[in-house]
Design a protein around this motif. Structure first.
Motif, PDB file in Angstrom:
ATOM      1  N   UNK A  26       0.825  -1.386   0.104  1.00 39.19           N
ATOM      2  CA  UNK A  26       0.202   0.020  -0.127  1.00 39.19           C
ATOM      3  C   UNK A  26       0.989   1.450   0.016  1.00 39.19           C
ATOM      4  N   UNK A  27       2.149   1.301   0.485  1.00 43.46           N
ATOM      5  CA  UNK A  27       2.850   2.302   0.584  1.00 43.46           C
ATOM      6  C   UNK A  27       4.190   1.797   0.952  1.00 43.46           C
ATOM      7  N   UNK A  28       5.226   2.699   0.741  1.00 38.28           N
ATOM      8  CA  UNK A  28       6.846   2.126   1.035  1.00 38.28           C
ATOM      9  C   UNK A  28       7.557   3.552   1.418  1.00 38.28           C
ATOM     10  N   UNK A  29       8.742   3.323   2.079  1.00 38.53           N
ATOM     11  CA  UNK A  29       9.446   4.423   2.622  1.00 38.53           C
ATOM     12  C   UNK A  29      10.766   4.069   2.094  1.00 38.53           C
ATOM     13  N   UNK A  30      10.955   5.168   1.347  1.00 40.10           N
ATOM     14  CA  UNK A  30      12.550   5.018   0.857  1.00 40.10           C
ATOM     15  C   UNK A  30      13.695   5.747   1.859  1.00 40.10           C
ATOM     16  N   UNK A  31      14.551   5.020   2.171  1.00 42.73           N
ATOM     17  CA  UNK A  31      15.555   5.876   3.101  1.00 42.73           C
ATOM     18  C   UNK A  31      17.037   6.208   2.369  1.00 42.73           C
ATOM     19  N   UNK A  32      16.996   7.251   2.554  1.00 48.86           N
ATOM     20  CA  UNK A  32      18.254   7.558   1.631  1.00 48.86           C
ATOM     21  C   UNK A  32      19.261   8.516   2.398  1.00 48.86           C
ATOM     22  N   UNK A  33      20.467   8.507   1.913  1.00 51.41           N
ATOM     23  CA  UNK A  33      21.398   9.159   2.683  1.00 51.41           C
ATOM     24  C   UNK A  33      21.759  10.727   1.935  1.00 51.41           C
ATOM     25  N   UNK A  34      20.775  11.308   1.803  1.00 52.39           N
ATOM     26  CA  UNK A  34      20.809  12.544   1.231  1.00 52.39           C
ATOM     27  C   UNK A  34      21.131  13.568   2.394  1.00 52.39           C
ATOM     28  N   UNK A  35      22.147  14.351   1.893  1.00 46.01           N
ATOM     29  CA  UNK A  35      22.460  15.567   2.818  1.00 46.01           C
ATOM     30  C   UNK A  35      22.122  17.021   2.247  1.00 46.01           C
ATOM     31  N   UNK A  36      21.855  17.736   3.037  1.00 48.10           N
ATOM     32  CA  UNK A  36      21.733  19.056   2.510  1.00 48.10           C
ATOM     33  C   UNK A  36      23.018  20.042   2.224  1.00 48.10           C
ATOM     34  N   UNK A  37      24.018  19.579   2.755  1.00 48.84           N
ATOM     35  CA  UNK A  37      25.232  20.264   2.232  1.00 48.84           C
ATOM     36  C   UNK A  37      26.200  19.746   1.137  1.00 48.84           C
ATOM     37  N   UNK A  38      25.461  18.322   0.839  1.00 52.22           N
ATOM     38  CA  UNK A  38      26.128  17.877  -0.561  1.00 52.22           C
ATOM     39  C   UNK A  38      26.362  18.691  -1.569  1.00 52.22           C
TER      40      UNK A  38
END
Length: 375
Positions: free
Chosen positions: A156-168
């Protein structure tokens, strides 16, 4: 992040990251599976580390949310990078089995008829560049998006967990700010996949924070992160990010992306491969030579068909002719040179299945040319 926050010991800040991940895992949306994007690079390794560590502290009776640690194999990744990814994935799988954690270690790949070599050599797609970056969608976005959609369909849904950083980077900061939510949750809607949400547990960490964490804490699946440090030193540091949408595609193959596909013709010079050679990995020289040659022939009119694959002549708004795919003769030359580089390198660079599909593409195109000639 304030100066006061960054001045605190890394142990405190890391403990907060792990607790943040644990709290989100146990949140009301725990019926939705987590899909952790894992490239094997520094940021995704820190995220996988935090997820693994947080999950280990959750009582078995509360581990009801399935977690998928998913890497993507474009099938043209740097062999050294893939060797590292294979090793770490095997270590994670071994620890998952020993600890009975609800984690699936998975890997996505492009469809057989959409691999880099089948599209480039089989169908004659011109070498990717900044204006025509067809590789990112076929090799990265589509395989991983399919995996996400399958889980959305199932749960029904899924959560994608990412190593995104604001300062990249400035671009990454804008992307984070664009999708920052105001709903009082840690989740953002995915930009293109209905039913998918994004969780960014390390969004406010700096690059220094990431390296300090990796250097201060042992990998929870065993061993340390020393090999990752060495890989970055040899590759001169940069990496291509996990790409899940066309909004993020421009981050793949930029001048700072030096840790991705060895065939990348979007960048002017492949600093990653050259870094490996400079650090003593001289076996990579034939790959560099092949990649540079592939860049050089892209706009060679003698190697491109006059008509597009739809059988039409195409011109831009200024009246300039836009050439079609590589000719059959050029594709044959590319394959010959690739096989020569493969023999010199000593490791498979193209699969037998891809070669079979390439020959089928050539046969179909030759039949099409004959029909057009006799029409």
């Amino acid at each position: 992040m304030t100066a006061e926050q960054t001045d605190r010991p890394i142990q405190e800040r890391w403990a907060e990251v792990v607790q943040h991940v644990k709290d989100e895992y146990l949140s009301d949306a725990q019926r939705w599976p987590w899909i952790v994007g894992f490239s094997g690079g520094k940021d995704s390794t820190v995220v996988a580390h935090a997820v693994f560590e947080a999950l280990a502290t959750v009582p078995p009776s509360q581990r009801s949310r399935p977690v998928h640690i998913v890497s993507n194999d474009t099938m043209v990744e740097s062999p050294l990078v893939m060797a590292h990814l294979d090793e770490v994935s095997a270590q994670i799988q071994g620890a998952v089995d020993n600890l009975s954690l609800p984690i699936t270690v998975a890997r996505t790949r492009p469809d057989p008829d959409k691999t880099f070599w089948v599209l480039l050599i089989g169908k004659g797609y011109p070498s990717p560049n900044q204006q025509m970056r067809w590789c990112t969608d076929r090799l990265k976005i589509q395989p991983t998006s399919t995996y996400i959609r399958d889980n959305v369909s199932k749960h029904g849904a899924a959560v994608v967990v990412l190593g995104v950083r604001r300062t990249e980077s400035i671009r990454r900061m804008r992307t984070v700010d664009k999708y920052e939510n105001d709903r009082g949750t840690n989740l953002n809607l995915h930009s293109s996949i209905t039913g998918a949400y994004i969780f960014r547990p390390i969004v406010d960490l700096t690059t220094d924070d990431v390296w300090e964490i990796l250097g201060s804490f042992h990998a929870p699946w065993g061993g340390s992160h020393k090999k990752l440090f060495q890989l970055y030193r040899d590759a001169e540091g940069g990496e291509c990010p996990v790409v899940l949408s066309k909004d993020e595609a421009p981050g793949c193959g930029t001048k700072n992306s030096r840790f991705g596909c060895w065939t990348c013709t979007v960048v002017e010079k492949d600093k990653s491969l050259q870094g490996f050679v400079d650090s003593g990995q001289h076996a990579y020289k034939p790959l560099i030579a092949f990649r540079d040659w592939l860049v050089s022939i892209r706009n060679d009119k003698t190697k491109r068909s006059a008509i597009r694959r739809n059988g039409r002549l195409t011109f831009d708004v200024s009246g300039k002719h836009i050439p079609g795919p590589f000719t059959i003769q050029a594709r044959q030359e590319i394959l010959e040179r690739l096989l020569a580089a493969q023999a010199e390198f000593g490791t498979k660079l193209i699969t037998d299945e891809e070669i079979d599909l390439i020959h089928k593409c050539w046969a179909m195109d030759l039949q099409q040319e004959e029909r057009l000639a006799n029409a």
